[in-house]
Design a protein around this motif. Structure first.
Motif, short mmCIF file in Angstrom:
data_model
loop_
_atom_site.label_atom_id
_atom_site.label_comp_id
_atom_site.label_asym_id
_atom_site.label_seq_id
_atom_site.Cartn_x
_atom_site.Cartn_y
_atom_site.Cartn_z
N ASP A 47 42.52 37.03 57.93
CA ASP A 47 41.37 36.63 58.75
C ASP A 47 40.80 35.32 58.21
O ASP A 47 40.39 35.24 57.05
N ARG A 48 40.75 34.29 59.05
CA ARG A 48 40.30 32.96 58.60
C ARG A 48 38.83 32.93 58.19
O ARG A 48 38.38 31.99 57.55
N ARG A 49 38.08 33.98 58.57
CA ARG A 49 36.65 34.03 58.21
C ARG A 49 36.44 34.58 56.80
O ARG A 49 35.34 34.48 56.25
N LEU A 50 37.49 35.19 56.22
CA LEU A 50 37.36 35.93 54.96
C LEU A 50 38.25 35.34 53.88
O LEU A 50 39.30 34.76 54.16
N GLU A 51 37.84 35.54 52.63
CA GLU A 51 38.67 35.13 51.48
C GLU A 51 38.47 36.14 50.34
O GLU A 51 37.34 36.36 49.89
N VAL A 52 39.56 36.76 49.91
CA VAL A 52 39.48 37.66 48.75
C VAL A 52 39.43 36.78 47.50
O VAL A 52 40.40 36.09 47.19
N VAL A 53 38.29 36.81 46.81
CA VAL A 53 38.12 35.95 45.63
C VAL A 53 38.50 36.65 44.34
O VAL A 53 38.61 36.02 43.29
N GLY A 54 38.69 37.98 44.41
CA GLY A 54 39.06 38.70 43.20
C GLY A 54 39.28 40.17 43.48
O GLY A 54 38.93 40.69 44.55
N THR A 55 39.88 40.87 42.51
CA THR A 55 40.06 42.32 42.58
C THR A 55 39.68 42.91 41.23
O THR A 55 39.68 42.22 40.20
N ALA A 56 39.34 44.20 41.25
CA ALA A 56 39.00 44.91 40.00
C ALA A 56 39.57 46.31 40.11
O ALA A 56 39.54 46.92 41.18
N ASN A 57 40.08 46.84 38.99
CA ASN A 57 40.68 48.17 39.05
C ASN A 57 39.74 49.28 38.61
O ASN A 57 40.10 50.45 38.64
N ASP A 58 38.51 48.93 38.19
CA ASP A 58 37.50 49.96 37.91
C ASP A 58 36.12 49.30 37.95
O ASP A 58 36.00 48.08 37.95
N PRO A 59 35.05 50.12 38.00
CA PRO A 59 33.70 49.56 38.13
C PRO A 59 33.28 48.66 36.97
O PRO A 59 32.47 47.74 37.17
N PHE A 60 33.81 48.89 35.77
CA PHE A 60 33.42 48.05 34.63
C PHE A 60 33.97 46.63 34.80
O PHE A 60 33.27 45.64 34.56
N GLU A 61 35.22 46.54 35.24
CA GLU A 61 35.80 45.23 35.54
C GLU A 61 35.06 44.61 36.74
O GLU A 61 34.80 43.40 36.77
N ALA A 62 34.70 45.45 37.72
CA ALA A 62 33.99 44.96 38.91
C ALA A 62 32.66 44.31 38.53
O ALA A 62 32.27 43.28 39.09
N ARG A 63 31.97 44.92 37.59
CA ARG A 63 30.67 44.40 37.17
C ARG A 63 30.81 42.97 36.65
O ARG A 63 30.00 42.09 36.98
N GLU A 64 31.83 42.72 35.86
CA GLU A 64 32.06 41.37 35.32
C GLU A 64 32.47 40.39 36.42
O GLU A 64 32.03 39.25 36.45
#
Length: 347
Positions: free
Chosen positions: A28-45
């Motif tokens: 979708d040209r409106r969206l861009e995945v800027v990152g992924t995380a495999n758990d909430p602790f990584e997500a927080r960072e």
């Protein structure tokens, strides 16, 4: 000038799901995945580093589940979240809890490898993430407030009075807010909420637990009575028809209407045909325009019609579409809608 893309962070413990969601969302040209995380602790960072506009969040994860993480996130840094859920009866309570905490929407985990199904799934999740970025994140603090006092009735409801409510994105909490404020002997309410079949029964039980009225998942040919609320099952359209001096619920699993089943449009049109000016029609928060034209037809027949205002809507799509058509007799904040329904019931 090219419009700025919506930045998405994917939080999921499955590498396969992270890869698949990244590919689908980046289509979708409106969206861009800027990152992924495999758990909430990584997500927080990653949230601190990347400042995403929207997060997709798995419920079942190691170290900390999605619900606990969502609670922390909404307390410390409220932002739009789309839950990646298991659309089963077992998965319903956790998903409904996530919406209560402040998630904007939910979508199923991708399954199978049918290219057509995957394409449709991709379109669906892209649309939900796009609208989540525009959503009113402040809604969760309003709907999570301690329960306000119930509305009182000044007299008996008019014979034949009925209220119909339509809702979509953000609707589970908006419906709970309206229904939980109704008095025990409130006139009957019929509701079409866009919801998966596996969730509607759990949702009805959840609203029933905090309400003075009795809340049911509607059954075919079920008589409609005062003090009761009837929610369309997630697999069927709900309509009403006259039965003597009252009404009964009619279910059918016919084709989707406005891309939905249940759809708001057939419910409103059936209420229009059966009750006309004795009805009140209410359009709550939701994505799209399902039911907007039908609400206008109700108003033109002499029914009183209400749309939720933009400030208290999670997504001002359906109520906004109805308002722009001139379908609203009144536009009200969510917390005033219950009292307005009862006022018109007793006139």
């Amino acid at each position: 000038m090219e419009r700025k893309k919506i930045k998405v962070l994917i939080v999921d413990d499955s590498a396969l799901i992270r890869t698949l969601l990244t590919a689908l969302l980046n289509e979708d040209r409106r969206l861009e995945v800027v990152g992924t995380a495999n758990d909430p602790f990584e997500a927080r960072e990653k949230i601190k580093q990347l400042s995403p506009d929207v997060i997709t969040l798995d419920i079942e994860m190691p170290k900390m589940n999605g619900i606990v993480f969502l609670k922390n996130l909404m307390r410390l840094r409220p932002m739009p979240v789309v839950m990646i859920s298991t659309l089963t009866q077992a998965g319903a309570p956790a998903t409904l809890e996530a919406l209560e905490i402040g998630a904007i929407d939910y979508v199923a985990k991708p399954q199978g490898d049918d290219p057509h199904a995957l394409e449709q799934y991709g379109k669906n999740i892209c649309e939900k993430v796009f609208w989540a970025a525009k959503a009113n994140v402040a809604h969760f603090s309003q709907t999570s407030e301690p329960k306000k006092s119930r509305v009182t009735m000044s007299g008996r409801a008019k014979a034949g009075f009925i209220c119909a409510i339509g809702a979509s994105t953000g609707g589970t909490e908006a419906i709970k807010c309206v229904v939980s404020a109704l008095p025990e002997h409130a006139p009957p309410i019929v509701i079409a909420q866009h919801i998966p079949a596996a969730f509607s029964q759990s949702f009805a039980k959840r609203v029933d637990a905090c309400s003075a009225v009795s809340v049911h998942e509607a059954a075919h040919q079920q008589p409609i009575e005062a003090g009761h609320v009837y929610l369309a099952p997630g697999h069927s359209h709900l309509r009403i028809r006259r039965a003597g001096s009252g009404y009964v619920c009619m279910l059918d699993d016919g084709p989707e209407i406005n891309r939905h089943r249940p759809s708001v449009e057939p419910l409103f049109d059936s209420v229009n045909a059966a009750a006309g000016k004795l009805a009140v029609g209410v359009m709550l928060t939701g994505m799209g325009a399902d039911g907007a034209q039908a609400l206008l037809r109700l108003k033109e027949r002499g029914a009183f019609t209400i749309v939720q205002d933009e400030q208290t809507s999670v997504v001002w799509g359906m109520p906004g579409a109805a308002y722009k058509l001139g379908a609203a007799s009144a536009m009200l904040p969510l917390e005033k809608i219950s009292a307005e329904i009862i006022k018109h019931a007793c006139k």
